[in-house]
Design a protein around this motif. Structure first.
Motif, PDB file in Angstrom:
ATOM      1  N   VAL A   1      27.232  63.031  18.335  1.00 18.98           N
ATOM      2  CA  VAL A   1      27.422  61.324  17.820  1.00 18.98           C
ATOM      3  C   VAL A   1      28.525  61.695  19.184  1.00 18.98           C
ATOM      4  CG1 VAL A   1      28.696  59.793  17.003  1.00 18.98           C
ATOM      5  CG2 VAL A   1      27.103  61.282  16.147  1.00 18.98           C
ATOM      6  N   ALA A   2      28.544  60.916  20.045  1.00 24.56           N
ATOM      7  CA  ALA A   2      29.936  60.709  21.154  1.00 24.56           C
ATOM      8  C   ALA A   2      31.179  60.804  20.646  1.00 24.56           C
ATOM      9  CB  ALA A   2      29.257  60.202  22.197  1.00 24.56           C
ATOM     10  N   LYS A   3      31.875  61.142  21.375  1.00 22.60           N
ATOM     11  CA  LYS A   3      33.121  61.016  20.949  1.00 22.60           C
ATOM     12  C   LYS A   3      34.334  60.894  21.576  1.00 22.60           C
ATOM     13  CE  LYS A   3      34.160  64.686  16.886  1.00 22.60           C
ATOM     14  NZ  LYS A   3      31.952  65.471  17.302  1.00 22.60           N
ATOM     15  N   HIS A   4      34.033  60.477  22.786  1.00 25.77           N
ATOM     16  CA  HIS A   4      34.267  59.827  24.190  1.00 25.77           C
ATOM     17  C   HIS A   4      36.092  60.777  24.395  1.00 25.77           C
ATOM     18  CE1 HIS A   4      31.002  56.958  24.353  1.00 25.77           C
ATOM     19  NE2 HIS A   4      31.861  56.914  23.375  1.00 25.77           N
ATOM     20  N   ALA A   5      36.379  61.774  23.396  1.00 22.91           N
ATOM     21  CA  ALA A   5      37.423  62.019  23.999  1.00 22.91           C
ATOM     22  C   ALA A   5      38.864  62.423  24.717  1.00 22.91           C
ATOM     23  CB  ALA A   5      37.638  63.509  23.024  1.00 22.91           C
ATOM     24  N   ARG A   6      38.104  62.368  25.799  1.00 17.88           N
ATOM     25  CA  ARG A   6      38.770  62.830  27.065  1.00 17.88           C
ATOM     26  C   ARG A   6      39.435  62.082  27.776  1.00 17.88           C
ATOM     27  NH1 ARG A   6      35.229  67.788  30.119  1.00 17.88           N
ATOM     28  NH2 ARG A   6      34.895  68.803  28.504  1.00 17.88           N
ATOM     29  N   ARG A   7      38.649  60.659  27.511  1.00 17.77           N
ATOM     30  CA  ARG A   7      39.177  58.911  27.891  1.00 17.77           C
ATOM     31  C   ARG A   7      40.618  58.918  27.589  1.00 17.77           C
ATOM     32  NH1 ARG A   7      35.228  55.927  29.767  1.00 17.77           N
ATOM     33  NH2 ARG A   7      33.128  56.328  29.565  1.00 17.77           N
ATOM     34  N   THR A   8      41.222  58.853  28.410  1.00 17.50           N
ATOM     35  CA  THR A   8      43.375  57.719  28.541  1.00 17.50           C
ATOM     36  C   THR A   8      42.745  56.474  29.415  1.00 17.50           C
ATOM     37  OG1 THR A   8      43.352  59.523  30.716  1.00 17.50           O
ATOM     38  CG2 THR A   8      43.599  61.152  28.354  1.00 17.50           C
ATOM     39  N   VAL A   9      42.016  56.577  29.646  1.00 18.34           N
ATOM     40  CA  VAL A   9      42.192  54.698  30.404  1.00 18.34           C
ATOM     41  C   VAL A   9      41.522  54.358  30.147  1.00 18.34           C
ATOM     42  CG1 VAL A   9      42.996  53.505  32.510  1.00 18.34           C
ATOM     43  CG2 VAL A   9      43.955  56.359  32.085  1.00 18.34           C
ATOM     44  N   ASN A  10      40.087  54.899  30.841  1.00 18.65           N
ATOM     45  CA  ASN A  10      39.094  53.799  30.451  1.00 18.65           C
ATOM     46  C   ASN A  10      38.263  53.721  29.480  1.00 18.65           C
ATOM     47  OD1 ASN A  10      39.331  53.227  33.816  1.00 18.65           O
ATOM     48  ND2 ASN A  10      38.539  54.728  34.292  1.00 18.65           N
ATOM     49  N   PRO A  11      37.945  52.388  28.952  1.00 23.91           N
ATOM     50  CA  PRO A  11      37.047  52.476  27.635  1.00 23.91           C
ATOM     51  C   PRO A  11      35.483  53.142  27.838  1.00 23.91           C
ATOM     52  CG  PRO A  11      37.758  50.130  28.570  1.00 23.91           C
ATOM     53  CD  PRO A  11      38.648  51.231  29.263  1.00 23.91           C
ATOM     54  N   PRO A  12      34.765  53.579  27.012  1.00 21.26           N
ATOM     55  CA  PRO A  12      33.682  53.451  27.424  1.00 21.26           C
ATOM     56  C   PRO A  12      33.012  52.596  27.205  1.00 21.26           C
ATOM     57  CG  PRO A  12      33.921  54.393  25.240  1.00 21.26           C
ATOM     58  CD  PRO A  12      35.398  53.440  25.407  1.00 21.26           C
ATOM     59  N   LYS A  13      31.642  52.651  28.315  1.00 24.86           N
ATOM     60  CA  LYS A  13      30.891  51.552  28.658  1.00 24.86           C
ATOM     61  C   LYS A  13      29.464  51.995  27.584  1.00 24.86           C
ATOM     62  CE  LYS A  13      32.324  50.664  33.040  1.00 24.86           C
ATOM     63  NZ  LYS A  13      32.585  50.835  34.373  1.00 24.86           N
ATOM     64  N   ASP A  14      29.421  52.820  27.248  1.00 26.20           N
ATOM     65  CA  ASP A  14      28.136  53.085  26.082  1.00 26.20           C
ATOM     66  C   ASP A  14      28.321  54.217  24.937  1.00 26.20           C
ATOM     67  OD1 ASP A  14      27.997  54.892  28.109  1.00 26.20           O
ATOM     68  OD2 ASP A  14      26.008  55.473  28.632  1.00 26.20           O
ATOM     69  N   SER A  15      27.749  54.800  24.069  1.00 27.55           N
ATOM     70  CA  SER A  15      27.811  55.246  23.608  1.00 27.55           C
ATOM     71  C   SER A  15      26.540  55.766  22.543  1.00 27.55           C
ATOM     72  CB  SER A  15      28.701  55.221  22.231  1.00 27.55           C
ATOM     73  OG  SER A  15      29.322  56.150  21.404  1.00 27.55           O
ATOM     74  N   TRP A  16      26.111  57.356  22.030  1.00 25.13           N
ATOM     75  CA  TRP A  16      24.831  57.325  21.997  1.00 25.13           C
ATOM     76  C   TRP A  16      25.374  58.422  20.789  1.00 25.13           C
ATOM     77  CZ3 TRP A  16      27.624  57.889  25.496  1.00 25.13           C
ATOM     78  CH2 TRP A  16      28.328  60.024  26.054  1.00 25.13           C
TER      79      TRP A  16
END
Length: 209
Positions: A57-72
């Motif tokens: 499951v995508a964690k998007h852990a490296r994001r610091t500014v831009n919110p995720p536009k998709d997930s999966w």
């Protein structure tokens, strides 16, 4: 059978402003559904393909500014990751649900995989006409398989996958939000499983089975 049903609230998560706010909503609203689908379809792939598959499951852990536009949630026969392997995905953009088989640029053997697909291009062309193909997993855009066949874009995508470092290849279904939210849990499960059943022979070609 899965009891997962997608709602407008799920899709609206990807329109929330702010990284922290969107991540909070994603974790509360959407990720539990991906976790359930992960458990269910990891078992499905393990049974169908004869080796253990693991959900990621995508964690998007490296994001610091831009919110995720998709997930999966992605599925691959490796517990520690999936990006270097051909993998299956169930995911959401704010506009649609996607159910796909993907080879992305991290795959070190993607030139070999592309050659295998080029050799069996006729099997790709026999997939349902409502399937889509794409050359960029970071974009929500795709073209219909029917259009790709007519304009020979399918071969061009596979050649790019083989020859270009950033080349990618995704194939499967995009279900518009308006349609996805009307599906019952049973209908959604059936559509997801039918999509993956059509993609299993393609996966076997990719991995050289």
């Amino acid at each position: 059978m899965s009891k997962i049903k997608w709602t407008n609230k799920d899709f609206k998560v990807f329109t929330i402003d702010g990284l922290e706010q969107r991540m909070d909503a994603l974790n509360i609203q959407v990720r539990p559904k991906f976790n359930q689908l992960g458990e269910q379809f990891a078992t499905y792939f393990s049974s169908q393909l004869g080796e253990e598959f693991f959900p990621h499951v995508a964690k998007h852990a490296r994001r610091t500014v831009n919110p995720p536009k998709d997930s999966w949630v992605a599925f691959a026969p490796y517990k520690r990751g999936y990006k270097s392997l051909p993998h299956f995905q169930i995911g959401l953009w704010h506009t649609h649900l996607f159910i796909v088989l993907a080879i992305i640029y991290e795959a070190p053997q993607k030139n070999v995989m592309a050659e295998r697909l080029l050799a069996y291009k006729s099997l790709l062309e026999q997939l349902p006409n409502d399937f889509i193909v794409s050359g960029d997993h970071m974009s929500p855009e795709a073209i219909s398989l029917e259009e790709a066949k007519e304009e020979d874009n399918l071969e061009a995508l596979l050649i790019r996958l083989r020859d270009v470092k950033k080349g990618e290849f995704l194939i499967g279904r995009h279900i518009p939000k308006e349609q996805a939210t009307k599906l019952t849990a049973s209908e959604l499960h059936q559509l997801t499983e039918e999509t993956f059943e059509s993609l299993l022979p393609i996966y076997n070609i990719i991995v050289g089975k």
